[in-house]
Scaffold this active site. Structure first.
Site, PDB file in Angstrom:
ATOM      1  N   ARG A 103      -7.732 -11.813   9.286  1.00  0.00           N
ATOM      2  CA  ARG A 103      -6.823 -10.762   9.785  1.00  0.00           C
ATOM      3  C   ARG A 103      -6.762 -10.670  11.183  1.00  0.00           C
ATOM      4  NH1 ARG A 103     -11.171  -9.101   6.546  1.00  0.00           N
ATOM      5  NH2 ARG A 103     -10.669  -7.598   4.538  1.00  0.00           N
ATOM      6  N   CYS A 128      -6.924 -24.640 -14.697  1.00  0.00           N
ATOM      7  CA  CYS A 128      -7.531 -25.986 -14.428  1.00  0.00           C
ATOM      8  C   CYS A 128      -7.382 -26.399 -12.943  1.00  0.00           C
ATOM      9  CB  CYS A 128      -6.978 -27.115 -15.065  1.00  0.00           C
ATOM     10  SG  CYS A 128      -5.539 -27.906 -14.715  1.00  0.00           S
ATOM     11  N   HIS A 163       0.832  -1.271   0.120  1.00  0.00           N
ATOM     12  CA  HIS A 163       0.025  -0.036   0.078  1.00  0.00           C
ATOM     13  C   HIS A 163       0.774   1.205   0.098  1.00  0.00           C
ATOM     14  CE1 HIS A 163      -3.640  -2.147   0.782  1.00  0.00           C
ATOM     15  NE2 HIS A 163      -3.124  -3.029   1.759  1.00  0.00           N
ATOM     16  N   GLU A 222      -2.072  -6.785  11.270  1.00  0.00           N
ATOM     17  CA  GLU A 222      -3.078  -7.126  10.208  1.00  0.00           C
ATOM     18  C   GLU A 222      -2.475  -5.936   8.844  1.00  0.00           C
ATOM     19  OE1 GLU A 222      -7.022  -5.695  11.314  1.00  0.00           O
ATOM     20  OE2 GLU A 222      -6.402  -3.995  12.265  1.00  0.00           O
ATOM     21  N   SER A 223      -3.474  -5.629   7.820  1.00  0.00           N
ATOM     22  CA  SER A 223      -3.115  -4.754   6.956  1.00  0.00           C
ATOM     23  C   SER A 223      -2.719  -3.365   7.228  1.00  0.00           C
ATOM     24  CB  SER A 223      -4.133  -5.037   5.972  1.00  0.00           C
ATOM     25  OG  SER A 223      -3.594  -4.220   4.951  1.00  0.00           O
TER      26      SER A 223
HETATM   27  C1  LIG Z   1      -7.794 -10.931   4.164  1.00  0.00           C
HETATM   28  C2  LIG Z   1      -6.456 -10.128   4.261  1.00  0.00           C
HETATM   29  C3  LIG Z   1      -6.032  -8.997   3.498  1.00  0.00           C
HETATM   30  C4  LIG Z   1      -5.042  -8.577   3.679  1.00  0.00           C
HETATM   31  N1  LIG Z   1      -4.327  -7.625   2.739  1.00  0.00           N
HETATM   32  C5  LIG Z   1      -3.129  -7.143   2.799  1.00  0.00           C
HETATM   33  C6  LIG Z   1      -2.494  -6.386   2.033  1.00  0.00           C
HETATM   34  O1  LIG Z   1      -3.140  -6.195   0.705  1.00  0.00           O
HETATM   35  N2  LIG Z   1      -1.463  -5.709   2.132  1.00  0.00           N
HETATM   36  C7  LIG Z   1      -0.940  -5.576   3.319  1.00  0.00           C
HETATM   37  O2  LIG Z   1       0.026  -5.016   3.570  1.00  0.00           O
HETATM   38  N3  LIG Z   1      -1.304  -6.674   4.228  1.00  0.00           N
HETATM   39  C8  LIG Z   1      -2.289  -7.338   4.182  1.00  0.00           C
HETATM   40  N4  LIG Z   1      -2.926  -8.078   4.897  1.00  0.00           N
HETATM   41  C9  LIG Z   1      -2.207  -8.047   6.240  1.00  0.00           C
HETATM   42  C10 LIG Z   1      -0.947  -9.154   6.012  1.00  0.00           C
HETATM   43  O3  LIG Z   1      -1.365 -10.488   5.375  1.00  0.00           O
HETATM   44  C11 LIG Z   1      -0.515  -9.503   7.269  1.00  0.00           C
HETATM   45  O4  LIG Z   1      -0.272  -8.556   8.139  1.00  0.00           O
HETATM   46  C12 LIG Z   1       0.796 -10.468   7.490  1.00  0.00           C
HETATM   47  O5  LIG Z   1       0.678 -11.489   6.645  1.00  0.00           O
HETATM   48  C13 LIG Z   1       1.139 -10.890   8.915  1.00  0.00           C
HETATM   49  O6  LIG Z   1       2.147 -11.541   8.884  1.00  0.00           O
HETATM   50  P1  LIG Z   1       2.633 -12.592  10.209  1.00  0.00           P
HETATM   51  O7  LIG Z   1       3.828 -13.043   9.914  1.00  0.00           O
HETATM   52  O8  LIG Z   1       2.185 -11.583  11.371  1.00  0.00           O
HETATM   53  O9  LIG Z   1       1.414 -13.655  10.409  1.00  0.00           O
HETATM   54  P2  LIG Z   1       1.205 -14.964   9.848  1.00  0.00           P
HETATM   55  O10 LIG Z   1       1.367 -15.056   8.409  1.00  0.00           O
HETATM   56  O11 LIG Z   1      -0.261 -15.312  10.240  1.00  0.00           O
HETATM   57  O12 LIG Z   1       2.233 -15.879  10.480  1.00  0.00           O
HETATM   58  C14 LIG Z   1       2.237 -16.070  11.865  1.00  0.00           C
HETATM   59  C15 LIG Z   1       2.762 -17.664  11.915  1.00  0.00           C
HETATM   60  O13 LIG Z   1       2.823 -18.034  13.423  1.00  0.00           O
HETATM   61  C16 LIG Z   1       2.385 -19.411  13.347  1.00  0.00           C
HETATM   62  N5  LIG Z   1       2.221 -19.855  14.577  1.00  0.00           N
HETATM   63  C17 LIG Z   1       1.118 -19.405  15.351  1.00  0.00           C
HETATM   64  N6  LIG Z   1       0.887 -20.020  16.634  1.00  0.00           N
HETATM   65  C18 LIG Z   1       2.010 -20.892  16.734  1.00  0.00           C
HETATM   66  C19 LIG Z   1       2.733 -21.651  17.621  1.00  0.00           C
HETATM   67  N7  LIG Z   1       1.910 -21.791  18.842  1.00  0.00           N
HETATM   68  N8  LIG Z   1       3.937 -22.160  17.607  1.00  0.00           N
HETATM   69  C20 LIG Z   1       4.480 -21.809  16.497  1.00  0.00           C
HETATM   70  N9  LIG Z   1       3.954 -20.981  15.580  1.00  0.00           N
HETATM   71  C21 LIG Z   1       2.888 -20.431  15.608  1.00  0.00           C
HETATM   72  C22 LIG Z   1       1.309 -19.672  12.122  1.00  0.00           C
HETATM   73  O14 LIG Z   1       1.425 -20.693  12.135  1.00  0.00           O
HETATM   74  C23 LIG Z   1       1.988 -18.511  11.346  1.00  0.00           C
HETATM   75  O15 LIG Z   1       2.636 -18.991  10.259  1.00  0.00           O
HETATM   76  C24 LIG Z   1      -4.150  -8.936   4.740  1.00  0.00           C
HETATM   77  C25 LIG Z   1      -4.450  -9.660   5.693  1.00  0.00           C
HETATM   78  C26 LIG Z   1      -5.794 -10.387   5.454  1.00  0.00           C
HETATM   79  C27 LIG Z   1      -6.175 -11.396   6.557  1.00  0.00           C
END
Ligand SMILES: Cc1cc2nc3c(=O)[nH]c(=O)nc-3n(C[C@H](O)[C@H](O)[C@H](O)COP(=O)(O)OP(=O)(O)OC[C@H]3O[C@@H](n4cnc5c(N)ncnc54)[C@H](O)[C@@H]3O)c2cc1C
Length: 480
Positions: free
Chosen positions: A311, A438, A49, A337-338
């Site tokens: 999210r 597919c 973004h 989150e986003s």
């Molecule tokens: C519908 C949607 C649309 C979005 N669109 C955008 C966008 O266009 N642009 C943008 O900038 N952001 C966007 N976001 C936000 C973005 O996807 C997230 O902010 C980002 O992916 C977060 O990454 P993360 O590593 O924190 O979370 P995650 O990818 O969820 O990683 C967290 C990890 O922790 C692991 N975990 C959890 N509990 C444990 C445990 N007890 N032990 C070991 N591992 C564990 C999980 O398995 C997971 O792999 C969007 C999110 C969603 C859901």
């Protein structure tokens, strides 16, 4: 004893892992899933973004603006895909035009580069399929699109090359604070010792915090559902098209993807079970209804897939990136989150340099290598390069996925790569076999056989995704 244990290998944990690998530290990343980027980082809009939405002065604003810029470095260093689409935020009629001015003001305060107002007519000259009812548009040229799990793979592969250890299928089940270290229990029986913990657990970051204290925020799951429009519609729109944001977030968007598909979505619905990301008829109908306000003649008959992501919406109204107030050396990355994908590279730098101050405790890793080699995408290569590669490796001559033109050699490389995989979905995430029109109908069985052969497994034991997702119960015809 580790210096740092990172919990979670989404894009945030992976970015933190790479940033930490720039220092002489012993780092372990624990991930409960059987692959990197299997949760939020798998199911999102993939947008980097520009910064028209986050509240000026918030961490979300600061880190997403910075993150957007850092993606240019990631593209150069790690060979991640980046599509410089730009974006249009659209308004219909006088009332919405007034609201649009609010976002112009935010752009000004957040110092969003190059933003500009266009009339509906001017915008339709650039995007011919924009809805006729659109009267004014805020153009955001610095908006980009990437492939989120490829970003996480690239960051984690580079971190591993620079010394970080990753353990998949390792779910953190308990955390015990001893005097000057933590015991991290995994899968209820393995223990690791570490001086510091970085909680990058996404939707579970509050539950992980709960293992040692009352966490400073609670995560509520907010589901977003999408349709995927087949890449035969490439060029239907070329910008990310946003409606005006509302209390439900950025709204239903049209988003071109790096491989040519167009995403339609997401919806926005709070859910009780934040670990359950299935699509619903209600959510998808909402998406269809609201996308009509963005463009005319959307070819809904060319939808090839739907999916949903959850999210991690926090009760703390911003990213929560802080050391625990009660447990020294325990760091929260909560409510990411986003725009968490956008901000990821900046979040990692902010955590490591500003919040933890790793540079004050550890020496720089002079051996740090910032670069990651690009993988071979055979069908994109010029004919001469294809011929040269074919002479060395005939398996480039065997197309396994016809829709995406993926060769056997690319699949073999994915299986044995630094972040190797043993699942059909893992292959889809790495090389796109099964991601085309597919959706694996033609190649899934071929990919299964290659996986079985390369990993020396029985084909009956090959799984689609999770450990309980075997494709077959038993053989129906056995040759005697
Ligand atoms: C519908 C949607 C649309 C979005 N669109 C955008 C966008 O266009 N642009 C943008 O900038 N952001 C966007 N976001 C936000 C973005 O996807 C997230 O902010 C980002 O992916 C977060 O990454 P993360 O590593 O924190 O979370 P995650 O990818 O969820 O990683 C967290 C990890 O922790 C692991 N975990 C959890 N509990 C444990 C445990 N007890 N032990 C070991 N591992 C564990 C999980 O398995 C997971 O792999 C969007 C999110 C969603 C859901």
């Amino acid at each position: 004893m580790y210096d740092y244990i990172i919990i979670g290998a989404g894009v945030i944990g992976s970015a933190v892992a790479r940033e930490l690998s720039k220092y002489q530290v012993k780092v372990l990343c624990l991930e409960k899933e059987n692959d990197v980027a299997n949760v939020q980082t798998l199911a999102n809009s993939a947008i980097i973004h520009a910064g028209h939405n986050p509240e000026p002065g918030s961490l979300k604003a600061r880190l997403s603006l910075w993150g957007n810029l850092l993606y240019d470095d990631l593209e150069r260093e790690l060979n991640i895909p980046l599509l410089r689409t730009g974006a249009f935020v659209v308004a219909h009629g006088k009332e919405e035009e007034k609201d649009l001015d609010k976002y112009v003001k935010i752009c000004k305060e957040n110092k969003v580069p190059g933003y500009q107002l266009l009339s509906g007519q001017q915008a339709r000259k650039i995007e011919r399929n924009l809805a006729g009812s659109i009267t004014k548009v805020l153009s955001l040229p610095s908006t980009k699109v990437t492939n989120p799990w490829e970003v996480a793979f690239a960051l984690m592969e580079n971190a591993i090359e620079n010394g970080v250890k990753l353990k998949l299928n390792h779910r953190v089940t308990k955390i015990i604070k001893e005097n000057d270290f933590y015991l991290v229990e995994v899968n209820h029986h393995i223990n690791f010792k570490t001086k510091n913990i970085i909680n990058a657990g996404g939707v579970a970051s509050d539950d992980i915090g709960q293992m040692i204290e009352i966490p400073p925020f609670k995560i509520k799951g907010r589901k977003g559902e999408y349709y995927v429009l087949d890449k035969r519609n490439i060029g239907f729109i070329n910008h990310v098209i946003y409606p005006l944001p509302s209390e439900r977030g950025k709204g239903v968007l049209l988003t071109p993807q790096v491989h040519g598909e167009i995403l339609i979505g997401p919806s926005s619905e709070f859910v009780d079970d934040k670990h359950q990301a299935s699509t619903t008829q209600k959510g998808l109908e909402y998406v269809k209804e609201h996308s009509k306000e963005l463009a005319k003649n959307i070819p809904y008959n060319q939808i090839i897939r739907s999916f949903a992501g959850i999210r991690s919406t926090s009760t703390y109204d911003d990213f929560y990136i802080q050391e625990s107030k009660y447990n020294k050396g325990f760091y929260y990355l909560g409510g990411i989150e986003s725009p968490g994908l956008t901000a990821a590279p900046a979040i990692a730098k902010y955590l490591i340099n500003d919040v933890i101050g790793v540079q004050n405790h550890y020496l720089i890793n002079n051996q740090f290598k910032p670069y990651r080699k690009a993988k071979v995408e055979f069908h994109r290569l010029p004919l001469n390069d294809q011929k040269r590669l074919l002479e060395i490796e005939p398996k480039y001559g065997k197309i396994i996925c016809k829709c995406e033109k993926i060769t056997e050699k690319e699949i073999i490389d994915a299986i044995h790569g630094l972040l190797g995989t043993h699942t059909i979905k893992g292959i889809k995430k790495r090389v796109r076999a099964g991601a085309g029109i597919c959706q694996g109908g033609y190649c899934e069985e071929k990919v299964m056989k290659i996986l079985a052969r390369e990993l020396n497994l029985d084909p009956l034991d090959i799984i689609y995704d999770k450990d309980n997702s075997k494709l077959f119960l038993s053989e129906s015809k056995v040759e005697k």
